[in-house]
Design a protein around this motif. Structure first.
Motif, PDB file in Angstrom:
ATOM      1  N   GLN A 111       0.812  -1.216   0.000  1.00  0.00           N
ATOM      2  CA  GLN A 111       0.000   0.000   0.000  1.00  0.00           C
ATOM      3  C   GLN A 111       0.850   1.272   0.000  1.00  0.00           C
ATOM      4  O   GLN A 111       0.328   2.372  -0.062  1.00  0.00           O
ATOM      5  CB  GLN A 111      -0.938   0.026   1.219  1.00  0.00           C
ATOM      6  CG  GLN A 111      -2.173  -0.843   1.092  1.00  0.00           C
ATOM      7  CD  GLN A 111      -1.880  -2.300   1.381  1.00  0.00           C
ATOM      8  OE1 GLN A 111      -1.076  -2.610   2.248  1.00  0.00           O
ATOM      9  NE2 GLN A 111      -2.514  -3.207   0.662  1.00  0.00           N
ATOM     10  N   GLY A 112       2.166   1.097   0.134  1.00  0.00           N
ATOM     11  CA  GLY A 112       3.057   2.247   0.195  1.00  0.00           C
ATOM     12  C   GLY A 112       3.322   2.729   1.598  1.00  0.00           C
ATOM     13  O   GLY A 112       3.993   3.746   1.797  1.00  0.00           O
ATOM     14  N   HIS A 113       2.798   2.028   2.610  1.00  0.00           N
ATOM     15  CA  HIS A 113       3.026   2.412   3.993  1.00  0.00           C
ATOM     16  C   HIS A 113       4.452   2.085   4.411  1.00  0.00           C
ATOM     17  O   HIS A 113       4.981   1.016   4.090  1.00  0.00           O
ATOM     18  CB  HIS A 113       2.042   1.708   4.921  1.00  0.00           C
ATOM     19  CG  HIS A 113       0.642   2.199   4.768  1.00  0.00           C
ATOM     20  ND1 HIS A 113      -0.431   1.615   5.396  1.00  0.00           N
ATOM     21  CD2 HIS A 113       0.134   3.251   4.064  1.00  0.00           C
ATOM     22  CE1 HIS A 113      -1.542   2.263   5.082  1.00  0.00           C
ATOM     23  NE2 HIS A 113      -1.220   3.266   4.278  1.00  0.00           N
ATOM     24  N   THR A 114       5.060   2.997   5.122  1.00  0.00           N
ATOM     25  CA  THR A 114       6.454   2.837   5.527  1.00  0.00           C
ATOM     26  C   THR A 114       6.611   1.723   6.548  1.00  0.00           C
ATOM     27  O   THR A 114       5.880   1.657   7.536  1.00  0.00           O
ATOM     28  CB  THR A 114       6.988   4.150   6.122  1.00  0.00           C
ATOM     29  OG1 THR A 114       6.852   5.194   5.145  1.00  0.00           O
ATOM     30  CG2 THR A 114       8.457   4.014   6.508  1.00  0.00           C
ATOM     31  N   ILE A 115       7.579   0.868   6.312  1.00  0.00           N
ATOM     32  CA  ILE A 115       7.912  -0.200   7.257  1.00  0.00           C
ATOM     33  C   ILE A 115       9.139   0.189   8.064  1.00  0.00           C
ATOM     34  O   ILE A 115       9.171   0.084   9.275  1.00  0.00           O
ATOM     35  CB  ILE A 115       8.163  -1.526   6.512  1.00  0.00           C
ATOM     36  CG1 ILE A 115       6.846  -2.020   5.898  1.00  0.00           C
ATOM     37  CG2 ILE A 115       8.752  -2.581   7.442  1.00  0.00           C
ATOM     38  CD1 ILE A 115       7.018  -3.150   4.923  1.00  0.00           C
ATOM     39  N   ASP A 116      10.171   0.671   7.379  1.00  0.00           N
ATOM     40  CA  ASP A 116      11.376   1.116   8.079  1.00  0.00           C
ATOM     41  C   ASP A 116      12.276   1.852   7.098  1.00  0.00           C
ATOM     42  O   ASP A 116      12.039   1.851   5.884  1.00  0.00           O
ATOM     43  CB  ASP A 116      12.132  -0.065   8.691  1.00  0.00           C
ATOM     44  CG  ASP A 116      12.784   0.298  10.027  1.00  0.00           C
ATOM     45  OD1 ASP A 116      13.229   1.466  10.165  1.00  0.00           O
ATOM     46  OD2 ASP A 116      12.835  -0.559  10.921  1.00  0.00           O
ATOM     47  N   PHE A 117      13.329   2.478   7.636  1.00  0.00           N
ATOM     48  CA  PHE A 117      14.285   3.215   6.817  1.00  0.00           C
ATOM     49  C   PHE A 117      15.619   3.251   7.549  1.00  0.00           C
ATOM     50  O   PHE A 117      15.695   3.051   8.759  1.00  0.00           O
ATOM     51  CB  PHE A 117      13.776   4.642   6.539  1.00  0.00           C
ATOM     52  CG  PHE A 117      13.379   5.407   7.770  1.00  0.00           C
ATOM     53  CD1 PHE A 117      14.287   6.215   8.443  1.00  0.00           C
ATOM     54  CD2 PHE A 117      12.087   5.318   8.269  1.00  0.00           C
ATOM     55  CE1 PHE A 117      13.930   6.907   9.588  1.00  0.00           C
ATOM     56  CE2 PHE A 117      11.714   6.009   9.417  1.00  0.00           C
ATOM     57  CZ  PHE A 117      12.627   6.807  10.075  1.00  0.00           C
ATOM     58  N   TYR A 118      16.683   3.519   6.805  1.00  0.00           N
ATOM     59  CA  TYR A 118      18.028   3.483   7.387  1.00  0.00           C
ATOM     60  C   TYR A 118      18.983   4.262   6.493  1.00  0.00           C
ATOM     61  O   TYR A 118      19.012   4.037   5.281  1.00  0.00           O
ATOM     62  CB  TYR A 118      18.487   2.025   7.527  1.00  0.00           C
ATOM     63  CG  TYR A 118      19.922   1.845   7.943  1.00  0.00           C
ATOM     64  CD1 TYR A 118      20.351   2.200   9.219  1.00  0.00           C
ATOM     65  CD2 TYR A 118      20.849   1.281   7.069  1.00  0.00           C
ATOM     66  CE1 TYR A 118      21.672   2.021   9.601  1.00  0.00           C
ATOM     67  CE2 TYR A 118      22.174   1.090   7.437  1.00  0.00           C
ATOM     68  CZ  TYR A 118      22.577   1.461   8.712  1.00  0.00           C
ATOM     69  OH  TYR A 118      23.881   1.273   9.089  1.00  0.00           O
ATOM     70  N   LEU A 119      19.742   5.171   7.070  1.00  0.00           N
ATOM     71  CA  LEU A 119      20.709   5.969   6.325  1.00  0.00           C
ATOM     72  C   LEU A 119      22.099   5.361   6.466  1.00  0.00           C
ATOM     73  O   LEU A 119      22.561   5.105   7.578  1.00  0.00           O
ATOM     74  CB  LEU A 119      20.715   7.412   6.843  1.00  0.00           C
ATOM     75  CG  LEU A 119      21.586   8.407   6.065  1.00  0.00           C
ATOM     76  CD1 LEU A 119      21.047   8.595   4.648  1.00  0.00           C
ATOM     77  CD2 LEU A 119      21.644   9.755   6.795  1.00  0.00           C
TER      78      LEU A 119
END
Length: 234
Positions: free
Chosen positions: A95-103
């Motif tokens: 659905q495009g919902h954010t699960i996680d992110f990392y720089l």
């Protein structure tokens, strides 16, 4: 307990929200506040974002973390830090919902594994995805293989290397439009702090936390954030 740095908490949180939602410059935000009768230096606004944006993301994590994984779309985008390109790894659901992110300063197997490991660790085992969709970068295949070998992923997890399945994450271009006006961060720490705020406000925009706003729209958004800091608006 937060001291609120000589300003009322709701004012500070409003400024952090505006910056992270609109991606405007600190000087423009300072001018907006001056029009509302509040003199705040742009460097003060910068310090607020650095301190409170990560705290907002942390305190609201319980609300935005999805309860089920099903199928993940994983990709990375470029972010300039101190004149050098770094990599923002992101995962969303179908659905495009954010699960996680990392720089990360690098784009390799170690970085991909660290990101996927971080995302998986933040969820209950029964909520882990049945499939992870990536591009054809070899780093993802190696990272997923190592995670399976270490028992951090079920052995039957499907890894699909199909580019078009990630169109939904590439279409989330608003995040880049938020980052671009910053014109480069000075360090990985300051970049990651601001990006946590950008990502959080994007989740609100995408309707990821609508259920917690009780149908109150923007007012519900403000109340949800403020209540995480002990501020209870009428």
């Amino acid at each position: 307990m937060l001291s609120w740095r000589h300003f009322r908490g709701e004012i500070i949180l409003s400024c952090v929200r505006w910056y992270c939602k609109e991606g405007i410059s600190y000087r423009d935000l300072a001018e907006m506040m001056l029009e509302r009768g509040l003199h705040v230096d742009h460097t003060t606004l910068y310090r607020w974002v650095q301190h409170y944006a990560p705290e907002m993301e942390k305190r609201l994590r319980w609300y935005w973390k999805p309860s089920m994984g099903y199928s993940w779309r994983v990709d990375e985008t470029y972010v300039k830090v101190k004149g050098e390109w770094t990599y923002l790894y992101r995962a969303v659901d179908k659905q495009g919902h954010t699960i996680d992110f990392y720089l990360s300063p690098t784009r390799n197997t170690r970085a991909a594994k660290r990101f996927l490991g971080k995302a998986l660790k933040s969820m209950k085992p029964w909520a882990h995805p049945g499939a992870i969709n990536t591009d054809k970068a070899p780093a993802y295949h190696a990272a997923i293989t190592e995670l399976k070998a270490e028992g951090k992923r079920p052995p039957d997890t499907v890894h699909r290397q199909v580019k078009y399945l990630n169109n939904i994450i590439e279409a989330d271009g608003k995040l880049k439009r938020l980052i671009n006006p910053v014109r480069g961060f000075k360090s990985m720490k300051t970049a990651y702090a601001a990006i946590k705020g950008f990502e959080l406000m994007r989740m609100f925009k995408k309707g990821q936390m609508d259920i917690w706003k009780s149908g109150q729209g923007l007012t519900g958004e403000i109340r949800l954030i403020e209540r995480q800091f002990g501020i209870y608006s009428a």
